[in-house]
Design a protein around this motif. Structure first.
Motif, short mmCIF file in Angstrom:
data_model
loop_
_atom_site.label_atom_id
_atom_site.label_comp_id
_atom_site.label_asym_id
_atom_site.label_seq_id
_atom_site.Cartn_x
_atom_site.Cartn_y
_atom_site.Cartn_z
N ASP A 236 -19.20 -11.81 -15.97
CA ASP A 236 -18.71 -11.50 -16.78
C ASP A 236 -18.19 -11.93 -17.94
N THR A 237 -17.09 -11.71 -18.28
CA THR A 237 -16.07 -11.52 -19.27
C THR A 237 -15.95 -13.25 -20.00
N LEU A 238 -15.75 -13.33 -21.13
CA LEU A 238 -16.05 -15.11 -21.41
C LEU A 238 -15.02 -16.16 -21.65
N THR A 239 -13.95 -15.38 -20.91
CA THR A 239 -12.46 -16.79 -20.58
C THR A 239 -12.95 -16.50 -18.92
N LYS A 240 -13.04 -15.17 -18.29
CA LYS A 240 -13.14 -15.42 -16.87
C LYS A 240 -14.48 -16.01 -16.56
N MET A 241 -15.49 -15.86 -16.91
CA MET A 241 -16.70 -16.58 -16.82
C MET A 241 -16.59 -18.36 -16.79
N ALA A 242 -15.77 -18.50 -17.45
CA ALA A 242 -15.47 -20.62 -17.80
C ALA A 242 -14.56 -20.68 -16.91
N ASP A 243 -13.53 -20.11 -16.90
CA ASP A 243 -13.01 -20.09 -15.55
C ASP A 243 -13.72 -19.88 -14.60
N ASN A 244 -14.96 -18.83 -14.36
CA ASN A 244 -15.82 -19.56 -13.47
C ASN A 244 -16.77 -20.27 -12.69
#
Length: 486
Positions: A236-244
């Motif tokens: 996923d995209t950067l911030t979204k994957m960090a949230d994940n």
């Protein structure tokens, strides 16, 4: 739920009889923090004006006591019912928050999520549209864990400590008679009943998808005995994957807890067996939707179908690898993993397919643009994921900007090369301790400053230097074993 407006989210809370709202964020060392409010107190204006509930002086590395007030801005895109509260009288909705200074102030500069968002801005400023991220998180799940005989950090209450790990899979288990134990380094892909954690991983994977819309590609037992697991999320995209990743760790720990086990993302809890890493896959794209193009892909490249842009990105990661370790492998325990002999990527080199190199270009498929990516292998799951992604972005973009040549790939088993041969090939090693990594970061920090505010780097070094100091001044059980009769 589809991407909601604050108004729709408040309607959802009433419709689903949600009782509580959990406001979550990540602190600087990488721990999930939260405060819970009654759902009836959440208002539309909270999403635009913020919620003044945060004492920043009580969060490690955030604020001094004379400037403690902070505001939390919930991101409605992160809303999800916490699975373990569903069908209970205390149904709770989770919202991840952006952090701001109080009294109408700006974003808090050390907020990990803010720095991840700045990394996404840097990607666009460098001429790309989006970066995709796919971390592979490994973790252990034990039947029980306890410190022995007593433990206290207070200087006047120290009486020594040890620890005990129990797992029905382990050769030393008290209950191994009911199961075939998994021998050291033989835990990769065993079928049940040896793999006792299939149901747990199924439950975690199901909750991630059903409640958080996080797609997982696969899950399996990992190499180590005593319950080492891996569950892989779709990129996923950067911030979204960090949230994940924040969500993933929270779900793993809570599912284990409710199944009367305990999960840990500590890199090296067991001596003599493989540790838990977090190989991070990444790529840079231009264009959006149907017109998107993977800038790491070049079908005419005979070696690994990678572009010159990809090579420069690899060059940046290699140039800054030793400093990066201070952020991507940020605990004293990390450097008990980064040693030869346990599949840990201690040698700074790049290659296709070669898992003894710190940077690998996966080549499972030929002639396909979408999967082309690089894999950075030194990180582990003890890191602050927002900071880690941002630091890797800074290093890769620095390599592209300065056209850093990564040199020739190494297609040999680097573990089997002599020190002389590695020296001839110019292969350096990752730092051998957290302090060594922090020294490298202090020396080589300029590349981070396009994304990280200087005070964030200063605070990181300060906090991690203190961690190293506190670990280095305490006797360990092994020191007693080794030196007591000297």
């Amino acid at each position: 739920m589809a991407t909601p407006t604050p108004e729709k989210l408040l309607e959802f809370i009433k419709e689903k009889n949600v009782k509580w709202v959990d406001l979550q964020f990540m602190d600087i060392p990488g721990y999930i923090q939260h405060i819970t409010i009654p759902s009836y107190t959440l208002k539309e204006e909270d999403f635009t004006d913020g919620i003044g509930k945060l004492d920043g002086s009580s969060i490690k590395g955030f604020k001094s006591i004379f400037e403690s007030d902070m505001r939390m801005f919930p991101d409605p895109n992160t809303c999800a019912v916490l699975p373990w509260t569903d069908n209970t009288p205390h149904k709770t909705l989770r919202l991840i928050c952006d952090l701001y200074d109080a009294f109408g102030g700006p974003r808090f500069t050390r907020d990990p999520r803010y720095i991840a968002q700045k990394a996404e801005e840097a990607v666009k400023k460098a001429g790309f549209d989006v970066s995709y991220w796919g971390p592979e998180l490994e973790f252990f799940v034990f039947d029980s864990f306890k410190l022995l005989p007593s433990f206290s950090t207070a200087r006047d209450a120290w009486s020594g400590t040890g620890y005990e790990i129990q797992s029905k899979e382990a050769p030393w288990s008290h209950t191994s008679g009911i199961n075939h134990p998994i021998r050291f380094k033989e835990g990769y892909y065993p079928a049940p009943p040896q793999d006792t954690l299939v149901d747990l991983r199924n439950e975690i994977t199901g909750q991630l998808y059903d409640y958080f819309n996080i797609i997982c590609d696969a899950h399996h037992h990992e190499v180590a005995t005593a319950g080492q697991c891996e569950i892989d999320m779709k990129y996923d995209t950067l911030t979204k994957m960090a949230d994940n990743v924040l969500t993933y760790k929270n779900v793993v720990k809570n599912v284990a807890y409710h199944m009367k086990m305990i999960a840990t993302f500590m890199p090296k809890p067991i001596f003599g067996d493989n540790a838990s890493g977090m190989h991070i896959h990444q790529s840079l794209w231009k264009g959006m939707n149907g017109s998107s193009h993977n800038t790491f892909y070049d079908p005419d490249d005979e070696y690994a179908e990678i572009s010159q842009t990809c090579r420069y990105y690899i060059g940046g990661l290699m140039e800054h690898s030793r400093a990066l370790c201070a952020i991507t492998s940020p605990t004293t325990n990390s450097y008990k993993r980064l040693v030869p002999g346990y599949e840990a990527p201690v040698y700074i080199a790049w290659s296709k397919r070669n898992r003894s190199a710190s940077i690998r270009v996966p080549v499972y498929e030929k002639g396909k643009e979408a999967p082309k990516r690089i894999e950075f292998r030194p990180p582990d799951t003890s890191c602050n994921i927002y900071y880690a992604f941002a630091a890797l972005t800074a290093a890769g973009l620095d390599g592209i900007k300065k056209k850093m040549d990564p040199g020739n790939p190494c297609d040999e088993n680097i573990y089997h090369l002599t020190a002389e041969r590695r020296h001839e090939m110019g292969i350096k090693e990752c730092p051998g301790s957290l302090q060594e990594a922090l020294d490298e970061l202090e020396t080589d920090r300029k590349f981070l400053e396009s994304i990280f505010p200087g005070d964030a780097i200063d605070m990181w070094i300060e906090l991690k230097s203190e961690e190293y100091k506190q670990n280095s001044i305490r006797p360990t059980p092994f020191e007693f074993y080794q030196y007591f009769d000297i």
